[in-house]
Design a protein around this motif. Structure first.
Motif, PDB file in Angstrom:
ATOM      1  N   ASN A  85     -19.407  66.226 -51.988  1.00  0.00           N
ATOM      2  CA  ASN A  85     -19.543  67.654 -52.407  1.00  0.00           C
ATOM      3  C   ASN A  85     -19.811  68.340 -51.450  1.00  0.00           C
ATOM      4  O   ASN A  85     -19.599  69.541 -50.895  1.00  0.00           O
ATOM      5  CB  ASN A  85     -20.282  67.835 -54.041  1.00  0.00           C
ATOM      6  CG  ASN A  85     -19.499  67.143 -54.960  1.00  0.00           C
ATOM      7  OD1 ASN A  85     -18.715  66.540 -54.641  1.00  0.00           O
ATOM      8  ND2 ASN A  85     -20.483  66.934 -55.960  1.00  0.00           N
ATOM      9  N   LEU A  86     -21.199  67.952 -50.844  1.00  0.00           N
ATOM     10  CA  LEU A  86     -21.665  68.730 -49.539  1.00  0.00           C
ATOM     11  C   LEU A  86     -21.886  67.734 -48.795  1.00  0.00           C
ATOM     12  O   LEU A  86     -22.728  66.696 -48.521  1.00  0.00           O
ATOM     13  CB  LEU A  86     -23.317  69.081 -49.943  1.00  0.00           C
ATOM     14  CG  LEU A  86     -23.958  69.825 -49.071  1.00  0.00           C
ATOM     15  CD1 LEU A  86     -23.317  71.069 -48.459  1.00  0.00           C
ATOM     16  CD2 LEU A  86     -25.635  70.000 -49.532  1.00  0.00           C
ATOM     17  N   GLY A  87     -21.012  67.716 -47.741  1.00  0.00           N
ATOM     18  CA  GLY A  87     -20.719  66.819 -46.805  1.00  0.00           C
ATOM     19  C   GLY A  87     -21.053  67.253 -45.259  1.00  0.00           C
ATOM     20  O   GLY A  87     -20.826  68.347 -44.980  1.00  0.00           O
ATOM     21  N   CYS A  88     -22.087  66.402 -44.304  1.00  0.00           N
ATOM     22  CA  CYS A  88     -22.188  66.659 -43.064  1.00  0.00           C
ATOM     23  C   CYS A  88     -21.141  66.223 -42.137  1.00  0.00           C
ATOM     24  O   CYS A  88     -19.948  65.693 -42.631  1.00  0.00           O
ATOM     25  CB  CYS A  88     -23.509  66.542 -42.631  1.00  0.00           C
ATOM     26  SG  CYS A  88     -24.036  64.839 -43.036  1.00  0.00           S
ATOM     27  N   TYR A  89     -21.359  66.216 -40.949  1.00  0.00           N
ATOM     28  CA  TYR A  89     -20.457  65.667 -40.022  1.00  0.00           C
ATOM     29  C   TYR A  89     -20.900  64.452 -39.329  1.00  0.00           C
ATOM     30  O   TYR A  89     -20.764  64.036 -38.022  1.00  0.00           O
ATOM     31  CB  TYR A  89     -20.151  66.669 -38.962  1.00  0.00           C
ATOM     32  CG  TYR A  89     -19.281  67.810 -39.344  1.00  0.00           C
ATOM     33  CD1 TYR A  89     -18.574  67.768 -40.570  1.00  0.00           C
ATOM     34  CD2 TYR A  89     -19.520  69.162 -39.047  1.00  0.00           C
ATOM     35  CE1 TYR A  89     -17.965  68.834 -41.367  1.00  0.00           C
ATOM     36  CE2 TYR A  89     -18.957  70.054 -39.471  1.00  0.00           C
ATOM     37  CZ  TYR A  89     -18.050  70.071 -40.897  1.00  0.00           C
ATOM     38  OH  TYR A  89     -17.402  71.324 -41.205  1.00  0.00           O
ATOM     39  N   GLY A  90     -21.279  63.381 -40.482  1.00  0.00           N
ATOM     40  CA  GLY A  90     -21.832  61.962 -39.797  1.00  0.00           C
ATOM     41  C   GLY A  90     -22.433  61.384 -41.294  1.00  0.00           C
ATOM     42  O   GLY A  90     -22.079  61.852 -42.205  1.00  0.00           O
ATOM     43  N   ASP A  91     -23.543  60.781 -40.999  1.00  0.00           N
ATOM     44  CA  ASP A  91     -24.329  60.453 -42.275  1.00  0.00           C
ATOM     45  C   ASP A  91     -25.261  61.244 -42.775  1.00  0.00           C
ATOM     46  O   ASP A  91     -26.131  61.840 -41.661  1.00  0.00           O
ATOM     47  CB  ASP A  91     -24.820  58.803 -42.122  1.00  0.00           C
ATOM     48  CG  ASP A  91     -23.787  57.699 -42.510  1.00  0.00           C
ATOM     49  OD1 ASP A  91     -23.006  57.884 -43.625  1.00  0.00           O
ATOM     50  OD2 ASP A  91     -23.269  56.952 -41.544  1.00  0.00           O
ATOM     51  N   GLY A  92     -25.609  61.307 -43.885  1.00  0.00           N
ATOM     52  CA  GLY A  92     -26.930  61.952 -44.334  1.00  0.00           C
ATOM     53  C   GLY A  92     -27.360  61.665 -45.741  1.00  0.00           C
ATOM     54  O   GLY A  92     -26.351  61.418 -46.494  1.00  0.00           O
ATOM     55  N   GLN A 104     -27.329  67.122 -38.251  1.00  0.00           N
ATOM     56  CA  GLN A 104     -26.749  67.322 -39.566  1.00  0.00           C
ATOM     57  C   GLN A 104     -27.220  68.203 -40.471  1.00  0.00           C
ATOM     58  O   GLN A 104     -26.582  68.895 -41.205  1.00  0.00           O
ATOM     59  CB  GLN A 104     -26.564  65.787 -40.192  1.00  0.00           C
ATOM     60  CG  GLN A 104     -26.050  64.763 -39.384  1.00  0.00           C
ATOM     61  CD  GLN A 104     -24.585  64.998 -38.994  1.00  0.00           C
ATOM     62  OE1 GLN A 104     -24.063  65.855 -39.710  1.00  0.00           O
ATOM     63  NE2 GLN A 104     -24.148  64.509 -37.948  1.00  0.00           N
ATOM     64  N   ALA A 105     -28.794  68.450 -40.216  1.00  0.00           N
ATOM     65  CA  ALA A 105     -29.424  69.242 -41.294  1.00  0.00           C
ATOM     66  C   ALA A 105     -28.735  70.921 -41.036  1.00  0.00           C
ATOM     67  O   ALA A 105     -28.772  71.473 -41.684  1.00  0.00           O
ATOM     68  CB  ALA A 105     -30.813  69.308 -41.193  1.00  0.00           C
ATOM     69  N   ALA A 106     -28.499  71.245 -39.646  1.00  0.00           N
ATOM     70  CA  ALA A 106     -28.311  72.379 -39.238  1.00  0.00           C
ATOM     71  C   ALA A 106     -26.679  72.843 -39.948  1.00  0.00           C
ATOM     72  O   ALA A 106     -26.493  73.682 -40.445  1.00  0.00           O
ATOM     73  CB  ALA A 106     -28.233  72.552 -37.574  1.00  0.00           C
ATOM     74  N   ILE A 107     -25.873  71.718 -39.811  1.00  0.00           N
ATOM     75  CA  ILE A 107     -24.483  71.751 -40.408  1.00  0.00           C
ATOM     76  C   ILE A 107     -24.837  72.129 -41.707  1.00  0.00           C
ATOM     77  O   ILE A 107     -24.031  72.827 -42.410  1.00  0.00           O
ATOM     78  CB  ILE A 107     -23.718  70.496 -39.898  1.00  0.00           C
ATOM     79  CG1 ILE A 107     -23.614  70.580 -38.673  1.00  0.00           C
ATOM     80  CG2 ILE A 107     -22.453  70.281 -41.081  1.00  0.00           C
ATOM     81  CD1 ILE A 107     -22.919  69.118 -38.033  1.00  0.00           C
ATOM     82  N   LEU A 108     -25.526  71.085 -42.528  1.00  0.00           N
ATOM     83  CA  LEU A 108     -25.743  71.329 -44.104  1.00  0.00           C
ATOM     84  C   LEU A 108     -26.274  72.536 -44.637  1.00  0.00           C
ATOM     85  O   LEU A 108     -25.884  73.301 -45.501  1.00  0.00           O
ATOM     86  CB  LEU A 108     -26.774  70.120 -44.539  1.00  0.00           C
ATOM     87  CG  LEU A 108     -26.174  68.703 -44.390  1.00  0.00           C
ATOM     88  CD1 LEU A 108     -27.079  67.863 -44.586  1.00  0.00           C
ATOM     89  CD2 LEU A 108     -25.041  68.677 -45.529  1.00  0.00           C
ATOM     90  N   ASN A 109     -27.260  73.203 -43.650  1.00  0.00           N
ATOM     91  CA  ASN A 109     -27.721  74.705 -43.767  1.00  0.00           C
ATOM     92  C   ASN A 109     -26.418  75.703 -43.864  1.00  0.00           C
ATOM     93  O   ASN A 109     -26.639  76.563 -44.769  1.00  0.00           O
ATOM     94  CB  ASN A 109     -28.696  75.171 -42.868  1.00  0.00           C
ATOM     95  CG  ASN A 109     -30.144  74.477 -42.940  1.00  0.00           C
ATOM     96  OD1 ASN A 109     -30.479  74.111 -44.217  1.00  0.00           O
ATOM     97  ND2 ASN A 109     -30.822  74.242 -41.987  1.00  0.00           N
ATOM     98  N   VAL A 110     -25.463  75.559 -42.988  1.00  0.00           N
ATOM     99  CA  VAL A 110     -24.286  76.304 -43.375  1.00  0.00           C
ATOM    100  C   VAL A 110     -23.509  75.867 -44.439  1.00  0.00           C
ATOM    101  O   VAL A 110     -23.331  76.765 -45.349  1.00  0.00           O
ATOM    102  CB  VAL A 110     -23.499  76.303 -42.033  1.00  0.00           C
ATOM    103  CG1 VAL A 110     -22.158  76.964 -41.948  1.00  0.00           C
ATOM    104  CG2 VAL A 110     -24.185  76.694 -40.829  1.00  0.00           C
TER     105      VAL A 110
END
Ligand SMILES: Cc1ncc(COP(=O)(O)O)c(C=O)c1O
Length: 380
Positions: A195-202, A243-249
């Motif tokens: 549902n909330l996906g990054c561009y790798g693993d997290g 990944q955290a930066a991507i998830l913040n968006v």
């Protein structure tokens, strides 16, 4: 099944800027974006603590380690699910107890859990499967009564709300909690298709317990509070700054994508509800549904033939999950199987998940619905 490239294209500028900021900032491990994301997810879910980690499987393993279970302790897991809950239990020398699920929601129930415990059962991992919550109130009541720890595997249901049953205090008020915030520890995954996906693993863990939060944080960081002082055994499980930066968006768009998934699901259900031989997903009254998957049950042994036919028409589908856990060779001799597990067995033979993403057009959905109808009404 998902349109990850299309999703990126829509928010490309914001993502690219966030990624470049990290690249230029140079703090690739534990940069400020990681803490910002943990805080943002706390605000979003209502959890008191959020501890980011490397992936959803690690989150489960760290949660089990933090609960202080001993080798041989039993942990209840659902028979119809992804492998991570049972796998992490087994890897830690604990014993998975495989318990059957509800045929309509595909989730564990308090009743099934209650029937399956033994004197050595110490914890439960509930999985909120396909985007809908387990009925948590009776599960938590039972767990409290006999002092079981509860881990919520929320990898597929981030953003889902559970409505608590009315109590004398709250009668008439709609008290809701997010999945992942009701048990002792909630675990989630940011795998790209989640549902909330990054561009790798997290991944991340959440808890309302201060002591547990401290332990989870330490275990995810080699058991240390202070650098090079290791108070306990842990592991190396970090969410990358990138990944955290991507998830913040992406967190800002999580509710919009849940709304879009519900719109897609409504069109499928209206188009398919009267087609003979299939059952559309049941929406539980106590849970919102974010349709991480839109999963049909196909009767009469026709699932595989339908999947093949749809593939020939250019329609991708997936079987989540083709084997119940008790039939996975990895678990054949090491688990305790609670009962015949007939529901999980039957589900693994009948489920079929349809394409589900925010950019699916009504026209594409009409085509999918028409092809399913054609196959099921024309086949003997
Ligand atoms: C229910 C469930 N639990 C755990 C996981 C594991 O997450 P990850 O792939 O991030 O380790 C997944 C991911 O597919 C999942 O669907």
């Amino acid at each position: 099944m998902r349109d990850l490239k299309g999703q990126y294209a829509k928010i490309q500028q914001e993502i690219d800027e966030a990624v470049l900021r990290v690249m230029r900032g140079g703090q690739y491990i534990n940069g400020p974006e990681v803490g910002m994301f943990a805080e943002a997810l706390q605000d979003y879910t209502g959890a008191k603590h959020v501890i980011p980690c490397a992936n959803g499987t690690d989150a489960l393993q760290i949660a089990l380690m933090a609960l202080g279970l001993k080798a041989g302790d039993e942990v209840i897991v659902p028979a119809f699910s992804y492998i991570s809950p049972a796998e992490t239990v087994e890897l830690l020398g604990l014993t998975p107890v495989i318990v059957d699920v509800d045929p309509d929601s595909f989730n564990l129930t308090a009743k099934n859990i209650e029937k399956s415990i033994s004197a050595t059962t110490k914890a439960i991992i509930v999985v909120h499967l396909f985007g809908q919550s387990c009925d948590m109130s009776p599960i938590m009541d039972f767990a409290r009564k006999i002092h079981l720890s509860v881990i919520e595997d929320n990898a597929q249901s981030l953003g889902v709300y559970y409505t608590l049953p009315p109590t004398p205090l709250y009668r008439g008020l709609d008290e809701r909690k997010q999945t992942g915030t009701m048990g002792h520890v909630g675990c989630t995954s940011f795998f790209p298709t989640k549902n909330l996906g990054c561009y790798g693993d997290g991944g991340a863990m959440m808890t309302n317990d201060d002591d547990l939060a401290q332990k989870l944080k330490m275990i995810a960081n080699h058991g240390q509070r202070q650098k090079y002082h290791h108070e306990m055994l842990g592991c190396n499980s970090r969410l990358d700054t990138l990944q955290a930066a991507i998830l913040n968006v992406k967190l800002k768009y999580l509710n919009d994508s849940a709304t879009a998934h519900r719109r897609v699901a409504k069109i499928y259900t209206e188009g398919l509800k009267d087609v003979p031989g299939i059952v559309t997903p049941k929406e539980e009254p106590f849970s919102t549904h974010v349709y991480h998957q839109y999963t049909l049950k196909v009767g009469g042994g026709k699932r595989d033939a339908l999947q093949q036919y749809l593939a020939e028409q250019g329609i991708p589908t997936t079987v989540y999950y083709p084997l119940p856990l008790q039939e996975q060779p990895a678990f054949r001799y090491t688990v305790r199987v609670a009962g015949p597990l007939t529901v999980a067995k039957e589900l693994s033979r009948s489920v079929l998940s349809l394409p589900m993403h925010v950019d699916l057009t009504e026209e594409q959905q009409r085509y999918i619905i028409e092809k399913i109808c054609t196959f099921l009404t024309k086949q003997p």
